[in-house]
Write a protein that holds these residues in place. Sequence first.
Motif, short mmCIF file in Angstrom:
data_model
loop_
_atom_site.label_atom_id
_atom_site.label_comp_id
_atom_site.label_asym_id
_atom_site.label_seq_id
_atom_site.Cartn_x
_atom_site.Cartn_y
_atom_site.Cartn_z
N ASN A 144 0.86 -1.18 0.00
CA ASN A 144 0.00 0.00 0.00
C ASN A 144 0.90 1.24 0.00
O ASN A 144 1.59 1.51 0.97
CB ASN A 144 -0.91 0.00 1.22
N GLU A 145 0.88 1.97 -1.10
CA GLU A 145 1.73 3.16 -1.23
C GLU A 145 1.03 4.42 -0.73
O GLU A 145 1.60 5.52 -0.82
CB GLU A 145 2.14 3.31 -2.70
N ASN A 146 -0.19 4.24 -0.22
CA ASN A 146 -0.94 5.36 0.39
C ASN A 146 -1.02 6.58 -0.53
O ASN A 146 -0.85 7.72 -0.10
CB ASN A 146 -0.30 5.75 1.74
N ALA A 183 4.20 -5.99 -10.91
CA ALA A 183 4.51 -4.58 -10.64
C ALA A 183 3.45 -3.67 -11.26
O ALA A 183 3.04 -2.68 -10.64
CB ALA A 183 5.89 -4.23 -11.17
N GLU A 184 3.00 -4.01 -12.45
CA GLU A 184 1.97 -3.21 -13.11
C GLU A 184 0.63 -3.33 -12.37
O GLU A 184 -0.10 -2.35 -12.23
CB GLU A 184 1.82 -3.66 -14.57
N VAL A 185 0.32 -4.54 -11.89
CA VAL A 185 -0.94 -4.72 -11.15
C VAL A 185 -0.89 -3.96 -9.84
O VAL A 185 -1.87 -3.31 -9.44
CB VAL A 185 -1.22 -6.22 -10.91
N ASN A 186 0.25 -3.99 -9.17
CA ASN A 186 0.39 -3.23 -7.93
C ASN A 186 0.15 -1.75 -8.17
O ASN A 186 -0.50 -1.06 -7.37
CB ASN A 186 1.78 -3.46 -7.33
N ASP A 187 0.65 -1.24 -9.28
CA ASP A 187 0.44 0.16 -9.64
C ASP A 187 -1.05 0.44 -9.85
O ASP A 187 -1.58 1.46 -9.37
CB ASP A 187 1.23 0.52 -10.89
N VAL A 188 -1.74 -0.46 -10.54
CA VAL A 188 -3.19 -0.29 -10.78
C VAL A 188 -3.94 -0.33 -9.45
O VAL A 188 -4.83 0.49 -9.19
CB VAL A 188 -3.71 -1.37 -11.74
N PHE A 189 -3.60 -1.30 -8.59
CA PHE A 189 -4.27 -1.41 -7.29
C PHE A 189 -4.09 -0.14 -6.45
O PHE A 189 -4.97 0.23 -5.67
CB PHE A 189 -3.74 -2.61 -6.52
N CYS A 249 -6.51 2.61 -8.06
CA CYS A 249 -7.95 2.38 -8.12
C CYS A 249 -8.57 2.29 -6.72
O CYS A 249 -7.91 1.94 -5.75
CB CYS A 249 -8.25 1.08 -8.87
N GLU A 250 -9.86 2.57 -6.68
CA GLU A 250 -10.62 2.43 -5.43
C GLU A 250 -11.05 0.99 -5.20
O GLU A 250 -11.01 0.50 -4.06
CB GLU A 250 -11.86 3.32 -5.47
N THR A 251 -11.48 0.29 -6.27
CA THR A 251 -12.10 -1.02 -6.10
C THR A 251 -11.59 -2.01 -7.14
O THR A 251 -11.43 -1.66 -8.32
CB THR A 251 -13.63 -0.93 -6.21
N PHE A 252 -11.36 -3.23 -6.69
CA PHE A 252 -10.99 -4.34 -7.58
C PHE A 252 -12.12 -5.37 -7.53
O PHE A 252 -12.56 -5.79 -6.47
CB PHE A 252 -9.69 -4.99 -7.11
N TYR A 253 -12.60 -5.76 -8.72
CA TYR A 253 -13.65 -6.77 -8.84
C TYR A 253 -13.06 -8.04 -9.45
O TYR A 253 -12.39 -7.99 -10.48
CB TYR A 253 -14.79 -6.28 -9.74
N CYS A 313 -6.49 -1.51 -1.83
CA CYS A 313 -7.62 -1.36 -2.73
C CYS A 313 -8.80 -2.18 -2.21
O CYS A 313 -8.62 -3.31 -1.75
CB CYS A 313 -7.21 -1.86 -4.12
N GLU A 314 -10.00 -1.62 -2.27
CA GLU A 314 -11.18 -2.39 -1.90
C GLU A 314 -11.29 -3.60 -2.82
O GLU A 314 -11.14 -3.49 -4.04
CB GLU A 314 -12.44 -1.53 -2.03
N SER A 315 -11.55 -4.79 -2.24
CA SER A 315 -11.56 -6.03 -3.00
C SER A 315 -12.94 -6.67 -2.93
O SER A 315 -13.44 -6.97 -1.84
CB SER A 315 -10.50 -6.99 -2.45
N VAL A 316 -13.55 -6.90 -4.10
CA VAL A 316 -14.90 -7.45 -4.18
C VAL A 316 -14.89 -8.68 -5.09
O VAL A 316 -14.40 -8.61 -6.22
CB VAL A 316 -15.90 -6.41 -4.74
N VAL A 317 -15.42 -9.78 -4.60
CA VAL A 317 -15.62 -10.97 -5.43
C VAL A 317 -17.04 -10.95 -5.96
O VAL A 317 -18.00 -10.79 -5.19
CB VAL A 317 -15.36 -12.26 -4.62
N VAL A 318 -17.18 -11.09 -7.27
CA VAL A 318 -18.50 -11.18 -7.88
C VAL A 318 -19.04 -12.58 -7.59
O VAL A 318 -18.46 -13.58 -8.03
CB VAL A 318 -18.43 -10.93 -9.40
#
Length: 311
Positions: A167-169, A206-212, A215-219, A236-241
């Motif tokens: 978390n890079e805050n 590394a790219e996914v960490n940057d996106v996380f 972003c506010e939410t990951f689905y 990042c807020e984490s939501v499973v569909v």
Amino acid sequence: MQNRDTSQKGRSLKYIVNAPAFNPDSGGTIFMHELVHALNTLGEEAYLWPMAPVYKRGRFRGPLYRLLSWFSPAPYPVNPDLNTPLAAKADLRAPDVVIVYPEIVLGNPVGIKNVVRWLLYKPGDQHPYKFTDNEMFFRVFEKADLPEITGGAPDLYLYKVNRTYRNENRPNRKGACYIVRKGHRKPRIPQTEEATTINIEGLTHAEVNDVFNRCETFYSYDEATMYSQFAVVSGCESVVVPGEHESRKDWARVNELGQYGIAYGLTSSERSHAHTTRAQLIALLEHKEEASLETVKRFITLTKDRFIHDA
């Protein structure tokens, strides 16, 4: 009572894990390579044996494709940070050798007598399966098990907290990202269909960490991917569909890492649960990393009892 043959006391097993080439984005492949590393670290003898390509249901590769693949095999990269030597053909004929197959390998193509089947995902869900007689079974988690066949397989997992994720805050998080993977049968939700929503499939860690961290939410449509946990580690807020289970309770029962920090569905109560239990998930991940080595030690004990003591 009949005495056990004491000549077996000094015997050991040679483990050969039939695995795909190392792929940092494939949790199952990482586990297989990590198993070889862990066995060697614990003083056992373990090797990798390259696995032939496996295709999902409905895909077919004809004889010409298979012939070309045989004469021009794909490269087989390994992780240089792991102790994962490749087996030689002579190793396959060694006494007391054990082959470890994932559930997607059909039958026993290497032809070794002692077979361990490691259930990394539920057999038949994504690929057909074909087990052979007298196999020994292990599972990554309860969801992967077929107890009517295995009798209830013991756990074998090698979780590691991927240090890429943090978390890079960053201020001003906005937008959403998502992944589909094994959730491809589910209908899409509007939150992942917006033009600005980012699909993380195919990105490096590394790219996914940057996106996380942006972003506010990951689905996640996939209910068992570690990206759901990585998102939480990254803040990042984490939501499973949902879709495979009736409730959070049912889902978490077979997905231990889903107990905390992740919303199972889009309700406000689920999202509140995810927010208030983030710290518990991170603590659980650290505990599972420590417990992983114990599952490998038990794997060693159980396989020696089966393939040496009962020989």
